[in-house]
Design a protein around this motif. Structure first.
Motif, PDB file in Angstrom:
ATOM      1  N   THR A  59     -27.049   7.230 -11.295  1.00  0.00           N
ATOM      2  CA  THR A  59     -28.164   7.557 -10.399  1.00  0.00           C
ATOM      3  C   THR A  59     -27.586   8.070  -9.085  1.00  0.00           C
ATOM      4  OG1 THR A  59     -28.278   5.366  -9.372  1.00  0.00           O
ATOM      5  CG2 THR A  59     -29.450   5.643 -11.449  1.00  0.00           C
ATOM      6  N   ALA A  65     -28.452   1.930  -9.069  1.00  0.00           N
ATOM      7  CA  ALA A  65     -27.982   1.786 -10.448  1.00  0.00           C
ATOM      8  C   ALA A  65     -27.748   0.315 -10.787  1.00  0.00           C
ATOM      9  CB  ALA A  65     -26.703   2.588 -10.667  1.00  0.00           C
ATOM     10  N   GLY A  68     -31.007  -1.214 -11.576  1.00  0.00           N
ATOM     11  CA  GLY A  68     -31.417  -0.814 -12.927  1.00  0.00           C
ATOM     12  C   GLY A  68     -30.638  -1.553 -13.999  1.00  0.00           C
ATOM     13  N   PHE A  69     -29.347  -1.710 -13.779  1.00  0.00           N
ATOM     14  CA  PHE A  69     -28.486  -2.436 -14.726  1.00  0.00           C
ATOM     15  C   PHE A  69     -28.950  -3.885 -14.878  1.00  0.00           C
ATOM     16  CE2 PHE A  69     -24.759  -5.264 -15.215  1.00  0.00           C
ATOM     17  CZ  PHE A  69     -24.347  -4.876 -16.489  1.00  0.00           C
ATOM     18  N   ALA A  89     -35.490  -0.078 -16.877  1.00  0.00           N
ATOM     19  CA  ALA A  89     -34.334   0.338 -16.079  1.00  0.00           C
ATOM     20  C   ALA A  89     -34.715   1.537 -15.209  1.00  0.00           C
ATOM     21  CB  ALA A  89     -33.156   0.679 -16.988  1.00  0.00           C
ATOM     22  N   CYS A  90     -35.379   2.540 -15.806  1.00  0.00           N
ATOM     23  CA  CYS A  90     -35.786   3.733 -15.059  1.00  0.00           C
ATOM     24  C   CYS A  90     -36.741   3.364 -13.924  1.00  0.00           C
ATOM     25  CB  CYS A  90     -36.484   4.738 -15.980  1.00  0.00           C
ATOM     26  SG  CYS A  90     -35.406   5.460 -17.202  1.00  0.00           S
ATOM     27  N   VAL A  93     -34.984   1.606 -11.054  1.00  0.00           N
ATOM     28  CA  VAL A  93     -34.163   2.546 -10.279  1.00  0.00           C
ATOM     29  C   VAL A  93     -35.060   3.354  -9.338  1.00  0.00           C
ATOM     30  CG1 VAL A  93     -32.787   4.664 -10.422  1.00  0.00           C
ATOM     31  CG2 VAL A  93     -32.270   2.736 -11.913  1.00  0.00           C
ATOM     32  N   LEU A  94     -36.186   3.818  -9.868  1.00  0.00           N
ATOM     33  CA  LEU A  94     -37.134   4.587  -9.058  1.00  0.00           C
ATOM     34  C   LEU A  94     -37.598   3.764  -7.858  1.00  0.00           C
ATOM     35  CD1 LEU A  94     -38.756   7.218  -8.831  1.00  0.00           C
ATOM     36  CD2 LEU A  94     -40.541   6.142 -10.195  1.00  0.00           C
ATOM     37  N   GLU A  97     -34.766   3.335  -5.354  1.00  0.00           N
ATOM     38  CA  GLU A  97     -34.447   4.535  -4.581  1.00  0.00           C
ATOM     39  C   GLU A  97     -35.532   4.843  -3.542  1.00  0.00           C
ATOM     40  OE1 GLU A  97     -32.779   7.846  -6.613  1.00  0.00           O
ATOM     41  OE2 GLU A  97     -31.173   6.574  -7.389  1.00  0.00           O
ATOM     42  N   LEU A  98     -36.784   4.537  -3.899  1.00  0.00           N
ATOM     43  CA  LEU A  98     -37.863   4.723  -2.921  1.00  0.00           C
ATOM     44  C   LEU A  98     -37.674   3.781  -1.744  1.00  0.00           C
ATOM     45  CD1 LEU A  98     -40.991   5.173  -5.243  1.00  0.00           C
ATOM     46  CD2 LEU A  98     -40.009   6.859  -3.676  1.00  0.00           C
TER      47      LEU A  98
ATOM     48  N   ILE B 157     -35.696  12.547  -7.460  1.00  0.00           N
ATOM     49  CA  ILE B 157     -35.720  11.084  -7.514  1.00  0.00           C
ATOM     50  C   ILE B 157     -36.100  10.597  -8.921  1.00  0.00           C
ATOM     51  CG2 ILE B 157     -38.130  10.806  -6.739  1.00  0.00           C
ATOM     52  CD1 ILE B 157     -37.013   8.454  -4.965  1.00  0.00           C
ATOM     53  N   LEU B 158     -36.973  11.371  -9.606  1.00  0.00           N
ATOM     54  CA  LEU B 158     -37.341  11.002 -10.985  1.00  0.00           C
ATOM     55  C   LEU B 158     -36.197  11.274 -11.941  1.00  0.00           C
ATOM     56  CD1 LEU B 158     -41.060  12.045 -11.638  1.00  0.00           C
ATOM     57  CD2 LEU B 158     -40.052   9.762 -11.677  1.00  0.00           C
ATOM     58  N   ASN B 160     -33.053  11.158 -11.180  1.00  0.00           N
ATOM     59  CA  ASN B 160     -32.094  10.063 -10.967  1.00  0.00           C
ATOM     60  C   ASN B 160     -32.492   8.832 -11.759  1.00  0.00           C
ATOM     61  OD1 ASN B 160     -30.357  11.373  -9.261  1.00  0.00           O
ATOM     62  ND2 ASN B 160     -31.499  10.811  -7.419  1.00  0.00           N
ATOM     63  N   ALA B 161     -33.790   8.520 -11.720  1.00  0.00           N
ATOM     64  CA  ALA B 161     -34.274   7.323 -12.409  1.00  0.00           C
ATOM     65  C   ALA B 161     -34.082   7.462 -13.921  1.00  0.00           C
ATOM     66  CB  ALA B 161     -35.739   7.080 -12.071  1.00  0.00           C
ATOM     67  N   LEU B 162     -34.306   8.682 -14.458  1.00  0.00           N
ATOM     68  CA  LEU B 162     -34.168   8.882 -15.900  1.00  0.00           C
ATOM     69  C   LEU B 162     -32.707   8.890 -16.344  1.00  0.00           C
ATOM     70  CD1 LEU B 162     -36.938  11.547 -16.567  1.00  0.00           C
ATOM     71  CD2 LEU B 162     -36.899   9.199 -17.405  1.00  0.00           C
ATOM     72  N   GLY B 163     -31.811   9.144 -15.392  1.00  0.00           N
ATOM     73  CA  GLY B 163     -30.387   9.192 -15.729  1.00  0.00           C
ATOM     74  C   GLY B 163     -29.859   7.896 -16.297  1.00  0.00           C
ATOM     75  N   ILE B 164     -30.563   6.813 -16.041  1.00  0.00           N
ATOM     76  CA  ILE B 164     -30.086   5.508 -16.486  1.00  0.00           C
ATOM     77  C   ILE B 164     -30.664   5.135 -17.860  1.00  0.00           C
ATOM     78  CG2 ILE B 164     -31.884   3.969 -15.561  1.00  0.00           C
ATOM     79  CD1 ILE B 164     -29.574   2.256 -14.379  1.00  0.00           C
ATOM     80  N   ALA B 165     -31.606   5.960 -18.373  1.00  0.00           N
ATOM     81  CA  ALA B 165     -32.350   5.591 -19.593  1.00  0.00           C
ATOM     82  C   ALA B 165     -31.447   5.352 -20.799  1.00  0.00           C
ATOM     83  CB  ALA B 165     -33.381   6.663 -19.924  1.00  0.00           C
ATOM     84  N   GLY B 168     -29.685   2.234 -20.544  1.00  0.00           N
ATOM     85  CA  GLY B 168     -30.623   1.148 -20.792  1.00  0.00           C
ATOM     86  C   GLY B 168     -30.776   0.878 -22.277  1.00  0.00           C
ATOM     87  N   ILE B 171     -27.769  -0.994 -23.547  1.00  0.00           N
ATOM     88  CA  ILE B 171     -27.860  -2.406 -23.152  1.00  0.00           C
ATOM     89  C   ILE B 171     -28.815  -3.155 -24.080  1.00  0.00           C
ATOM     90  CG2 ILE B 171     -28.758  -3.927 -21.315  1.00  0.00           C
ATOM     91  CD1 ILE B 171     -27.544  -1.914 -19.296  1.00  0.00           C
TER      92      ILE B 171
END
Lengths: 103, 238
Positions: A59, A65, A68-69, A89-90, A93-94, A97-98, B157-158, B160-165, B168, B171
């Motif tokens: 991220t 991140a 999210g983890f 997780a997504c 993270v969102l 970041e906000l 920003i969205l 970035n958030a999806l980058g972790i999917a 996830g 995991i």
């Protein structure tokens, strides 16, 4: 033949052979405990090594991140489905970041 | 009639997997686009590989300009788990499975398709497997196309958030069994420790990401097989 095609041929070829050969050829059961154990551990070792530490750079900041983890591990710990874990997780993270934007 | 209903049952069972793949491959498409890989090639990768971890590592190697041997070895190690699943499913195929069906169905073995197929009572038929694979396959390709084409329209920003999917999802696969098995957790610890060592200790900076995954996996899985051999019953309840 361009480089992309070469890469894709190797990727697809190796991946297909891995899936195809056992199903096409093997009828009996593997008897070697070492081989069975090794194959059993492979997926978990692969996914763990791929995830850590790379996830912390997936991220825009290590902090979001990490949030999210932590959320993904917690949600997975309670046995939630794949999609739920990924979306949690997504979402976290969102949110992180906000919040970070206003600090 | 009976055969048609098996196909339909497979289609139905594949819907949740397909929806999951749609969103995960969307992020794969975004990542591939961010690496500058053209749309057609990205879609071709998804339609010929159908695997998240292998494709993610693959576009990393393409992006870094890695060698074909590195690509082959990386795919071999990352996707080796499919050999175990393929082997396991080979014991569960019904009498209709001739060589042609085996060659075709094995293409569609993924973590989730394997999980659903192996949870069926009794043997599975070719029609059931084709039904089960179809919607996830379409979802995987469609999500990749959407992610590649429309991913850039999403706010940063969205993205970035999806980058972790994808992580996830990994995991979600690793944590539940690790919770129940301390020995598996120890093997995961070895893999993670080595992965961090290679990433952060400057002496190892010459090792690429692809080879790092290979090294971590080979050492951790070998250590696991030597220190904590899995007896058949343990492996079978997966």
């Amino acid at each position: 033949m361009n480089d992309y095609i070469k890469y894709i041929l190797v990727m697809a070829g190796v991946t297909y052979l891995i899936r195809m050969i056992p199903m096409a050829l093997v009828k009996g059961k593997i008897s070697s405990t070492f081989v069975k154990s090794f194959i059993y551990y492979v997926p978990y070792a692969v996914l763990s090594a791929m995830t850590i530490p790379a996830i912390f750079y997936s991220t825009s900041s290590v902090l979001s991140a990490a949030v999210g983890f932590a959320v993904a591990v917690a949600v997975a710990y309670f046995g939630k489905p794949l999609l739920t874990v990924a979306l949690s997780a997504c979402g976290s993270v969102l949110a992180a970041e906000l919040i970070l934007r206003f600090i | 009639m009976a055969s048609d209903s098996k196909f339909l049952t497979g289609l139905r069972d594949g819907i949740p997997i397909g929806l999951g793949y749609l969103s995960v491959s969307f992020t794969f498409g975004i990542m591939a686009a961010s690496y500058g890989i053209p749309f057609g090639y990205t879609l071709l990768i998804s339609m010929t590989n159908l695997t998240s971890a292998g494709q993610l590592a693959g576009i990393g190697i393409i992006h870094a300009g890695g060698g074909l041997a590195e690509m082959a070895l990386t795919q071999l190690v990352i996707n080796l788990r499919y050999a175990l699943m393929s082997l396991s499913l080979s014991q569960k195929l019904d009498g209709e499975f001739n060589l042609f069906h085996r060659l075709a169905v094995s293409f569609g073995i993924t973590d989730e398709i394997f999980a659903v197929a192996s949870s069926q009572k009794g043997d599975v038929s070719p029609r059931y497997m084709y039904g089960l694979i179809m919607i996830p396959y379409i979802g995987w390709a469609a999500g990749t196309a959407l992610g590649t084409l429309a991913g850039n329209l999403l706010p940063e920003i969205l993205r970035n958030a999806l980058g972790i999917a994808l992580y996830g999802m990994f995991i979600a696969i690793v944590v539940p069994p690790a919770k129940k098995r301390p020995k598996l957790l120890a093997v995961i610890g070895i893999a993670v420790g080595l992965s961090c060592l290679i990433r952060f200790v400057p002496v190892f900076s010459f090792i690429s990401d692809g080879f790092s995954i290979i090294i971590c996996t080979l050492i951790a899985a070998t250590a696991g097989a030597l220190l904590f051999p899995v007896v058949t019953e343990d492996a079978d309840d997966e």
